[in-house]
Design a protein around this motif. Structure first.
Motif, PDB file in Angstrom:
ATOM      1  N   THR A   1      18.332  -1.672  -2.735  1.00 28.49           N
ATOM      2  CA  THR A   1      17.908  -0.934  -3.132  1.00 28.49           C
ATOM      3  C   THR A   1      17.957   0.340  -4.521  1.00 28.49           C
ATOM      4  O   THR A   1      17.260   0.295  -5.071  1.00 28.49           O
ATOM      5  CB  THR A   1      17.305  -0.168  -1.674  1.00 28.49           C
ATOM      6  OG1 THR A   1      16.957  -1.658  -0.684  1.00 28.49           O
ATOM      7  CG2 THR A   1      15.964   0.716  -1.956  1.00 28.49           C
ATOM      8  N   GLY A   2      18.860   0.885  -4.536  1.00 33.34           N
ATOM      9  CA  GLY A   2      19.578   2.137  -4.624  1.00 33.34           C
ATOM     10  C   GLY A   2      18.900   1.579  -6.382  1.00 33.34           C
ATOM     11  O   GLY A   2      18.432   2.376  -7.166  1.00 33.34           O
ATOM     12  N   SER A   3      19.857   0.842  -6.828  1.00 34.46           N
ATOM     13  CA  SER A   3      19.990  -0.409  -7.854  1.00 34.46           C
ATOM     14  C   SER A   3      18.602   0.011  -8.307  1.00 34.46           C
ATOM     15  O   SER A   3      18.030   0.231  -9.573  1.00 34.46           O
ATOM     16  CB  SER A   3      20.565  -0.757  -8.484  1.00 34.46           C
ATOM     17  OG  SER A   3      22.205  -0.835  -7.686  1.00 34.46           O
ATOM     18  N   LEU A   4      17.561  -0.403  -7.562  1.00 32.61           N
ATOM     19  CA  LEU A   4      16.123  -1.909  -7.866  1.00 32.61           C
ATOM     20  C   LEU A   4      15.159  -0.020  -8.041  1.00 32.61           C
ATOM     21  O   LEU A   4      14.076   0.018  -8.850  1.00 32.61           O
ATOM     22  CB  LEU A   4      15.509  -1.923  -6.647  1.00 32.61           C
ATOM     23  CG  LEU A   4      15.801  -3.207  -6.461  1.00 32.61           C
ATOM     24  CD1 LEU A   4      15.470  -4.105  -5.229  1.00 32.61           C
ATOM     25  CD2 LEU A   4      15.488  -4.129  -7.205  1.00 32.61           C
ATOM     26  N   VAL A   5      15.245   0.890  -7.438  1.00 35.59           N
ATOM     27  CA  VAL A   5      14.649   2.548  -7.548  1.00 35.59           C
ATOM     28  C   VAL A   5      14.830   3.040  -8.158  1.00 35.59           C
ATOM     29  O   VAL A   5      14.425   3.664  -9.233  1.00 35.59           O
ATOM     30  CB  VAL A   5      15.206   3.575  -6.005  1.00 35.59           C
ATOM     31  CG1 VAL A   5      14.399   4.512  -6.692  1.00 35.59           C
ATOM     32  CG2 VAL A   5      14.346   2.533  -4.879  1.00 35.59           C
ATOM     33  N   VAL A   6      16.587   2.889  -9.249  1.00 39.25           N
ATOM     34  CA  VAL A   6      16.652   3.898 -10.119  1.00 39.25           C
ATOM     35  C   VAL A   6      16.541   2.277 -11.588  1.00 39.25           C
ATOM     36  O   VAL A   6      15.101   3.365 -12.394  1.00 39.25           O
ATOM     37  CB  VAL A   6      18.266   4.006 -10.511  1.00 39.25           C
ATOM     38  CG1 VAL A   6      18.644   3.823 -11.830  1.00 39.25           C
ATOM     39  CG2 VAL A   6      18.825   4.373  -9.542  1.00 39.25           C
ATOM     40  N   ALA A   7      16.416   1.080 -11.575  1.00 39.82           N
ATOM     41  CA  ALA A   7      16.015   0.751 -12.322  1.00 39.82           C
ATOM     42  C   ALA A   7      14.201   1.037 -12.496  1.00 39.82           C
ATOM     43  O   ALA A   7      13.706   0.663 -13.959  1.00 39.82           O
ATOM     44  CB  ALA A   7      16.526  -0.976 -12.621  1.00 39.82           C
ATOM     45  N   LEU A   8      13.707   0.130 -11.266  1.00 36.18           N
ATOM     46  CA  LEU A   8      11.884  -0.215 -11.196  1.00 36.18           C
ATOM     47  C   LEU A   8      10.845   1.630 -10.868  1.00 36.18           C
ATOM     48  O   LEU A   8      10.442   1.935 -11.350  1.00 36.18           O
ATOM     49  CB  LEU A   8      11.692  -1.053 -10.375  1.00 36.18           C
ATOM     50  CG  LEU A   8      12.407  -1.961 -10.568  1.00 36.18           C
ATOM     51  CD1 LEU A   8      11.809  -3.125  -9.282  1.00 36.18           C
ATOM     52  CD2 LEU A   8      11.964  -2.613 -11.987  1.00 36.18           C
TER      53      LEU A   8
ATOM     54  N   ALA B   1       6.926  -6.223  -0.842  1.00 34.44           N
ATOM     55  CA  ALA B   1       6.472  -6.672  -0.218  1.00 34.44           C
ATOM     56  C   ALA B   1       5.923  -8.173  -0.980  1.00 34.44           C
ATOM     57  O   ALA B   1       5.399  -9.428  -0.420  1.00 34.44           O
ATOM     58  CB  ALA B   1       4.488  -6.364  -0.635  1.00 34.44           C
ATOM     59  N   TRP B   2       6.612  -8.528  -2.186  1.00 31.20           N
ATOM     60  CA  TRP B   2       6.744  -9.911  -2.697  1.00 31.20           C
ATOM     61  C   TRP B   2       7.905 -10.933  -1.971  1.00 31.20           C
ATOM     62  O   TRP B   2       7.414 -12.517  -1.802  1.00 31.20           O
ATOM     63  CB  TRP B   2       6.421  -9.252  -4.118  1.00 31.20           C
ATOM     64  CG  TRP B   2       6.988 -10.932  -4.819  1.00 31.20           C
ATOM     65  CD1 TRP B   2       6.253 -11.461  -5.548  1.00 31.20           C
ATOM     66  CD2 TRP B   2       8.584 -11.264  -4.787  1.00 31.20           C
ATOM     67  NE1 TRP B   2       6.822 -13.157  -5.836  1.00 31.20           N
ATOM     68  CE2 TRP B   2       8.129 -13.183  -5.243  1.00 31.20           C
ATOM     69  CE3 TRP B   2       9.876 -12.051  -4.718  1.00 31.20           C
ATOM     70  CZ2 TRP B   2       9.145 -14.350  -5.901  1.00 31.20           C
ATOM     71  CZ3 TRP B   2      10.654 -12.425  -5.071  1.00 31.20           C
ATOM     72  CH2 TRP B   2      10.622 -13.219  -5.642  1.00 31.20           C
TER      73      TRP B   2
ATOM     74  N   PHE C   1      10.105   3.895  -7.260  1.00 25.60           N
ATOM     75  CA  PHE C   1      10.199   3.848  -5.929  1.00 25.60           C
ATOM     76  C   PHE C   1       8.280   3.246  -6.262  1.00 25.60           C
ATOM     77  O   PHE C   1       9.033   2.112  -5.359  1.00 25.60           O
ATOM     78  CB  PHE C   1       9.588   4.727  -5.104  1.00 25.60           C
ATOM     79  CG  PHE C   1      10.809   5.598  -4.960  1.00 25.60           C
ATOM     80  CD1 PHE C   1      11.969   5.742  -3.959  1.00 25.60           C
ATOM     81  CD2 PHE C   1      11.101   7.379  -5.718  1.00 25.60           C
ATOM     82  CE1 PHE C   1      13.322   5.838  -3.531  1.00 25.60           C
ATOM     83  CE2 PHE C   1      12.371   8.041  -5.289  1.00 25.60           C
ATOM     84  CZ  PHE C   1      12.687   7.358  -4.297  1.00 25.60           C
ATOM     85  N   ALA C   2       7.270   3.006  -6.661  1.00 26.47           N
ATOM     86  CA  ALA C   2       6.061   2.159  -6.860  1.00 26.47           C
ATOM     87  C   ALA C   2       6.600   0.760  -6.425  1.00 26.47           C
ATOM     88  O   ALA C   2       6.471   0.180  -6.269  1.00 26.47           O
ATOM     89  CB  ALA C   2       5.310   2.876  -7.559  1.00 26.47           C
ATOM     90  N   ARG C   3       7.191   0.044  -7.788  1.00 26.17           N
ATOM     91  CA  ARG C   3       7.696  -0.697  -7.991  1.00 26.17           C
ATOM     92  C   ARG C   3       8.786  -1.276  -7.086  1.00 26.17           C
ATOM     93  O   ARG C   3       8.412  -2.816  -6.920  1.00 26.17           O
ATOM     94  CB  ARG C   3       8.035  -0.860  -9.757  1.00 26.17           C
ATOM     95  CG  ARG C   3       6.990  -0.696 -10.242  1.00 26.17           C
ATOM     96  CD  ARG C   3       7.865  -1.056 -11.954  1.00 26.17           C
ATOM     97  NE  ARG C   3       6.668  -0.857 -13.273  1.00 26.17           N
ATOM     98  CZ  ARG C   3       6.811  -0.603 -14.125  1.00 26.17           C
ATOM     99  NH1 ARG C   3       7.903  -1.315 -14.672  1.00 26.17           N
ATOM    100  NH2 ARG C   3       5.916  -0.543 -15.005  1.00 26.17           N
TER     101      ARG C   3
ATOM    102  N   SER D   1       0.482  -0.916   0.604  1.00 28.64           N
ATOM    103  CA  SER D   1      -0.087  -0.231  -0.302  1.00 28.64           C
ATOM    104  C   SER D   1       0.629   1.514  -0.103  1.00 28.64           C
ATOM    105  O   SER D   1       0.138   2.300   0.279  1.00 28.64           O
ATOM    106  CB  SER D   1      -0.689  -0.237   1.184  1.00 28.64           C
ATOM    107  OG  SER D   1      -0.234   0.178   2.459  1.00 28.64           O
ATOM    108  N   LEU D   2       2.240   1.177   0.142  1.00 28.15           N
ATOM    109  CA  LEU D   2       2.657   2.275  -0.098  1.00 28.15           C
ATOM    110  C   LEU D   2       2.845   2.890  -1.465  1.00 28.15           C
ATOM    111  O   LEU D   2       3.464   3.719  -1.750  1.00 28.15           O
ATOM    112  CB  LEU D   2       4.613   1.513   0.218  1.00 28.15           C
ATOM    113  CG  LEU D   2       4.776   1.532   1.909  1.00 28.15           C
ATOM    114  CD1 LEU D   2       6.002   1.052   2.158  1.00 28.15           C
ATOM    115  CD2 LEU D   2       4.840   3.167   2.774  1.00 28.15           C
ATOM    116  N   ILE D   3       2.717   2.577  -2.192  1.00 25.72           N
ATOM    117  CA  ILE D   3       2.617   3.180  -3.560  1.00 25.72           C
ATOM    118  C   ILE D   3       1.727   4.243  -3.289  1.00 25.72           C
ATOM    119  O   ILE D   3       1.157   5.212  -4.476  1.00 25.72           O
ATOM    120  CB  ILE D   3       1.732   1.649  -4.633  1.00 25.72           C
ATOM    121  CG1 ILE D   3       0.848   1.358  -4.079  1.00 25.72           C
ATOM    122  CG2 ILE D   3       2.751   1.013  -4.535  1.00 25.72           C
ATOM    123  CD1 ILE D   3      -0.147   0.306  -5.409  1.00 25.72           C
TER     124      ILE D   3
END
Length: 402
Positions: free
Chosen positions: A357-364, A374-375, A366-368, A294-296
């Motif tokens: 996390t930083g790389s995930l944010v850049v690639a995906l 959660a997954w 914040f929402a994803r 729900s943070l999205i």
């Protein structure tokens, strides 16, 4: 000197205060250092990478544990004091290093300070196993995590304020002083050692990890803590770069998570002693999946605060239940080593999730990244389903025969 053997209140205070020092280090790393490095124009991926590197000692508990168990005749308290002094010394020195000029020495000193805290952590865990039973392990873990998260909350609010007003070097000096004061209490506590001889650590560890339940718990440990790692690393950056909040405001909102973590730890500790480990974990993890996803929709500070606090409460509950489970399956004869392996592997998940996390944010975006956080609970629940927990008497009989 003070004895804690039959005094629950003093047990809770001792272990809670020692974990308080760990919480200060969490706040220094995930909040203060994160903001400090961003203030120095260090990129988001590099910032999260550095935070991950300095947290590596938390993954090396399987190294500190055997040392503590091998020299068990010196007691757990000795290593708490030694580790604390190492951490205090490095915190003092790092306050004189400018990361924009000397990033490697800055990182190295923070790394060593976490080595010291790692010894405090493993020794405290082993000491808690020595003096606890299945009936009060949940509550003891609750007091420990409440201390840790309480310190994290205080640091999350206090450190950014001090850093913005008096520079972040002052924060590291203050942290060193607070840890030094915490170390005074263990000095006056009498430790009763149950094992006075050198032990064959390797053979005992191999015997324990041949058990199916122990292996499953080892697999479960990194999976259940991965979400916490992502959240801890991600949220200060999201508040600054996603919502555009200032450092002081970030500090106060960041404080919400550990405050509710502390409350959740106390509640989770009581609940898990009452209804069992697995039932508690199913409830708290299941609800946390929903809240993390729900943070999205958290596109304002007040929405974020509400959801963040709820996540903190649930996270505290399942973290406490998880660590009580680790203690349940740990052989007290190798408490520092075996429990250190469980929590060390758990920190691989926590820190590993945070480092990417930083790389995930850049690639995906914040929402994803929130949805991914959660997954990651899915595999943890799957492994938990197959864990079979024995009763205390049966476990004691098995461990005594080894």
């Amino acid at each position: 000197m003070v004895t804690i053997e039959n005094k629950r209140g003093l047990k809770y205070f001792l272990f809670g205060s020692l974990y308080f020092s760990e919480g200060l280090m969490i706040a220094i790393t995930t909040v203060a250092t994160s903001l400090y490095l961003r203030e120095q124009a260090i990129s988001i991926p590099l910032t999260t990478l550095i935070i991950g590197i300095v947290n590596i000692p938390w993954m090396l508990k399987f190294v500190w544990g055997p040392v503590i168990d091998y020299f068990i005749r010196f007691g757990r308290k000795t290593f708490i004091i030694l580790g604390g002094m190492l951490s205090v010394s490095c915190m003092f020195l790092v306050s004189f290093v400018d990361p924009s000029v000397s990033l490697l020495p800055f990182t190295a000193l923070l790394f060593l300070s976490h080595v010291g805290i790692g010894f405090i952590d493993v020794s405290t865990d082993a000491w808690a196993i020595d003096v606890s039973t299945e009936k009060d392990r949940g509550k003891i873990n609750g007091s420990m995590f409440a201390g840790q998260y309480g310190a994290w909350a205080i640091g999350a609010a206090l450190f950014p304020f001090i850093g913005s007003q008096y520079e972040y070097q002052t924060v590291y000096l203050l942290n060193a002083l607070m840890i030094l004061l915490i170390l005074l209490f263990p000095f006056i506590v009498t430790e009763t050692s149950k094992y006075n001889l050198k032990q064959k650590i390797a053979s005992l560890v191999l015997t324990e990890f041949k058990k199916k339940t122990v292996l499953l718990v080892a697999v479960f440990s990194p999976l259940v803590f991965m979400n916490e790692g992502i959240m801890s690393f991600l949220m200060p950056i999201y508040m600054r770069d996603g919502l555009g909040l200032g450092d002081v405001q970030i500090g106060f909102i960041a404080m919400i998570l550990p405050v509710f973590l502390a409350v959740g730890s106390l509640v989770g500790g009581a609940v898990t002693d009452k209804i069992g480990r697995k039932s508690t974990l199913y409830v708290f993890i299941g609800l946390n999946i929903v809240c993390t996803a729900s943070l999205i929709v958290a596109d304002s500070w007040w929405k974020l605060s509400v959801i963040y606090g709820t996540i903190g409460f649930l996270m505290g509950g399942h973290s406490t239940a998880s660590c009580a489970l680790f203690m349940d399956v740990t052989n007290p004869r190798i408490g520092a080593t075996q429990y250190g392996i469980f929590t060390g592997i758990a920190n691989v998940g926590l820190n590993g999730g945070g480092m990417v996390t930083g790389s995930l944010v850049v690639a995906l975006g914040f929402a994803r990244t929130f949805l991914y956080a959660a997954w990651v609970f899915g595999p943890a629940l799957l492994v938990l389903y197959f864990i079979q927990i024995k009763k205390q008497k049966e476990m004691d009989k098995t461990q005594t025969s080894i």
